[in-house]
Design a protein around this motif. Structure first.
Motif, mmCIF file in Angstrom:
data_model
loop_
_atom_site.group_PDB
_atom_site.id
_atom_site.type_symbol
_atom_site.label_atom_id
_atom_site.label_comp_id
_atom_site.label_asym_id
_atom_site.label_seq_id
_atom_site.Cartn_x
_atom_site.Cartn_y
_atom_site.Cartn_z
ATOM 1 N N VAL A 1 -15.098 21.892 48.450
ATOM 2 C CA VAL A 1 -16.489 22.246 48.163
ATOM 3 C C VAL A 1 -16.888 23.370 49.115
ATOM 4 O O VAL A 1 -16.851 23.195 50.337
ATOM 5 C CB VAL A 1 -17.433 21.041 48.344
ATOM 6 C CG1 VAL A 1 -18.879 21.457 48.112
ATOM 7 C CG2 VAL A 1 -17.039 19.913 47.405
ATOM 8 N N SER B 1 -19.956 26.128 49.855
ATOM 9 C CA SER B 1 -21.320 26.553 49.541
ATOM 10 C C SER B 1 -21.337 28.003 49.064
ATOM 11 O O SER B 1 -20.621 28.855 49.611
ATOM 12 C CB SER B 1 -22.200 26.428 50.783
ATOM 13 O OG SER B 1 -23.417 27.120 50.610
ATOM 14 N N PRO B 2 -22.175 28.314 48.085
ATOM 15 C CA PRO B 2 -22.292 29.708 47.648
ATOM 16 C C PRO B 2 -22.872 30.625 48.717
ATOM 17 O O PRO B 2 -22.730 31.845 48.630
ATOM 18 C CB PRO B 2 -23.208 29.625 46.426
ATOM 19 C CG PRO B 2 -23.944 28.330 46.573
ATOM 20 C CD PRO B 2 -22.999 27.400 47.273
ATOM 21 N N SER B 3 -23.516 30.058 49.745
ATOM 22 C CA SER B 3 -24.060 30.893 50.817
ATOM 23 C C SER B 3 -23.077 31.079 51.977
ATOM 24 O O SER B 3 -23.381 31.787 52.932
ATOM 25 C CB SER B 3 -25.366 30.297 51.344
ATOM 26 O OG SER B 3 -25.148 29.017 51.917
ATOM 27 N N ALA B 4 -21.906 30.446 51.907
ATOM 28 C CA ALA B 4 -20.893 30.625 52.941
ATOM 29 C C ALA B 4 -20.208 31.977 52.765
ATOM 30 O O ALA B 4 -20.091 32.499 51.654
ATOM 31 C CB ALA B 4 -19.867 29.501 52.878
ATOM 32 N N HIS C 1 -20.211 24.027 54.281
ATOM 33 C CA HIS C 1 -21.623 23.949 53.899
ATOM 34 C C HIS C 1 -22.345 25.298 54.051
ATOM 35 O O HIS C 1 -21.714 26.338 54.267
ATOM 36 C CB HIS C 1 -22.317 22.857 54.714
ATOM 37 C CG HIS C 1 -22.052 21.474 54.198
ATOM 38 N ND1 HIS C 1 -22.569 21.011 53.007
ATOM 39 C CD2 HIS C 1 -21.295 20.454 54.707
ATOM 40 C CE1 HIS C 1 -22.186 19.764 52.809
ATOM 41 N NE2 HIS C 1 -21.395 19.405 53.821
ATOM 42 N N SER C 2 -23.662 25.240 53.962
ATOM 43 C CA SER C 2 -24.503 26.427 53.832
ATOM 44 C C SER C 2 -24.372 27.374 55.019
ATOM 45 O O SER C 2 -24.354 26.953 56.182
ATOM 46 C CB SER C 2 -25.972 26.005 53.710
ATOM 47 O OG SER C 2 -26.155 25.138 52.622
ATOM 48 N N CYS C 3 -24.293 28.667 54.691
ATOM 49 C CA CYS C 3 -24.395 29.754 55.668
ATOM 50 C C CYS C 3 -23.287 29.733 56.726
ATOM 51 O O CYS C 3 -23.439 30.298 57.815
ATOM 52 C CB CYS C 3 -25.765 29.758 56.340
ATOM 53 S SG CYS C 3 -27.127 29.957 55.159
ATOM 54 N N GLU D 1 -20.104 21.970 58.861
ATOM 55 C CA GLU D 1 -21.515 21.842 58.515
ATOM 56 C C GLU D 1 -22.235 23.197 58.572
ATOM 57 O O GLU D 1 -21.647 24.225 58.932
ATOM 58 C CB GLU D 1 -22.180 20.816 59.440
ATOM 59 C CG GLU D 1 -21.915 19.364 59.035
ATOM 60 C CD GLU D 1 -22.571 19.001 57.710
ATOM 61 O OE1 GLU D 1 -23.443 19.748 57.218
ATOM 62 O OE2 GLU D 1 -22.211 17.950 57.145
ATOM 63 N N HIS D 2 -23.501 23.197 58.254
ATOM 64 C CA HIS D 2 -24.291 24.409 58.068
ATOM 65 C C HIS D 2 -24.266 25.322 59.304
ATOM 66 O O HIS D 2 -24.260 24.868 60.450
ATOM 67 C CB HIS D 2 -25.741 24.058 57.727
ATOM 68 C CG HIS D 2 -26.441 23.327 58.837
ATOM 69 N ND1 HIS D 2 -27.101 23.970 59.867
ATOM 70 C CD2 HIS D 2 -26.577 22.001 59.085
ATOM 71 C CE1 HIS D 2 -27.611 23.092 60.696
ATOM 72 N NE2 HIS D 2 -27.310 21.876 60.248
#
Length: 211
Positions: free
Chosen positions: A99, A101-104, A119-121, A137-138
């Motif tokens: 998985v 994130s599209p923002s990674a 995860h994000s960013c 993680e983010h």
């Protein structure tokens, strides 16, 4: 000319086996291995075609994609940079069960293995490994050539420096910073900052100079 999804892989050891299967799962066709092993020997059906000195010739013949499947962080990064200088495209391989994130933001030549979560960013540098079931993680930053081993976990806003090895089952508390080329042992728990060029083991992980 080679097909659009043909791929040469540097390495013929255990990590190369993992990358061959990852590449196939991600839609690539591994057609040759670059390794000092005897030419014509095979790993999971992929033949050794020579060592990495044949890379310029392969590129001239129209093979334009390569991936470095070496476990040693500094060597993987160094060879990856050399292949990119020749002109090879260095794809990032992501297993379908991972998985992301599209923002990674992921660089070149990265392996994201089964059940990993990014995860994000998150920012991940070139030639890093996010191994099986690792969790990022983010807002974490993973430096070029770093390796997150299986089932390791980084809380939010953790920074891993270049070529860090973050061991099996290791954990980093949010906001922790681990300096370049440091090794965090299996099961270690990082709380706060670990300088570069250290070995850190235990709960909490205590750094000592690398030998």
């Amino acid at each position: 000319m080679s097909g659009n999804f043909d791929l040469h892989i540097v390495g013929a050891g255990g990590h190369a086996k993992v990358i061959i299967e990852l590449a196939r799962a991600a839609g690539w066709n591994p057609i040759g291995l670059l390794d000092p092993a005897p030419v014509g020997s095979t790993v999971l059906g992929v033949p050794v075609v020579g060592d990495d000195s044949v890379a310029p010739q392969l590129f001239e013949e129209g093979h334009t994609a390569a991936f470095v499947a070496l476990g040693r962080n500094d060597l993987r990064r160094r060879i990856g940079l050399r292949l990119r200088t020749i002109g090879f495209r260095m794809p990032t391989l992501v297993h379908p069960s991972a998985v992301v994130s599209p923002s990674a933001t992921l660089g070149d030549g990265i392996a994201v293995l089964p059940q990993a979560v990014i995860h994000s960013c998150v920012q991940i540098g070139d030639f890093a490994i996010v191994n099986t079931a690792a969790v990022v993680e983010h807002d974490c930053v993973i430096g070029a050539g770093a390796h997150m081993a299986p089932r390791s976990v980084m809380g939010g806003n953790v920074t891993l420096g270049e070529e860090v090895f973050f061991g099996i089952g290791a954990v980093a508390r949010p906001l922790s910073v681990i300096g370049a080329r440091t090794i965090v042992g299996a099961g270690g728990v990082v709380v706060g900052e670990i300088p570069g060029d250290m070995v850190a083991i235990g709960v909490p992980a205590r750094p000592r100079a690398r030998q």
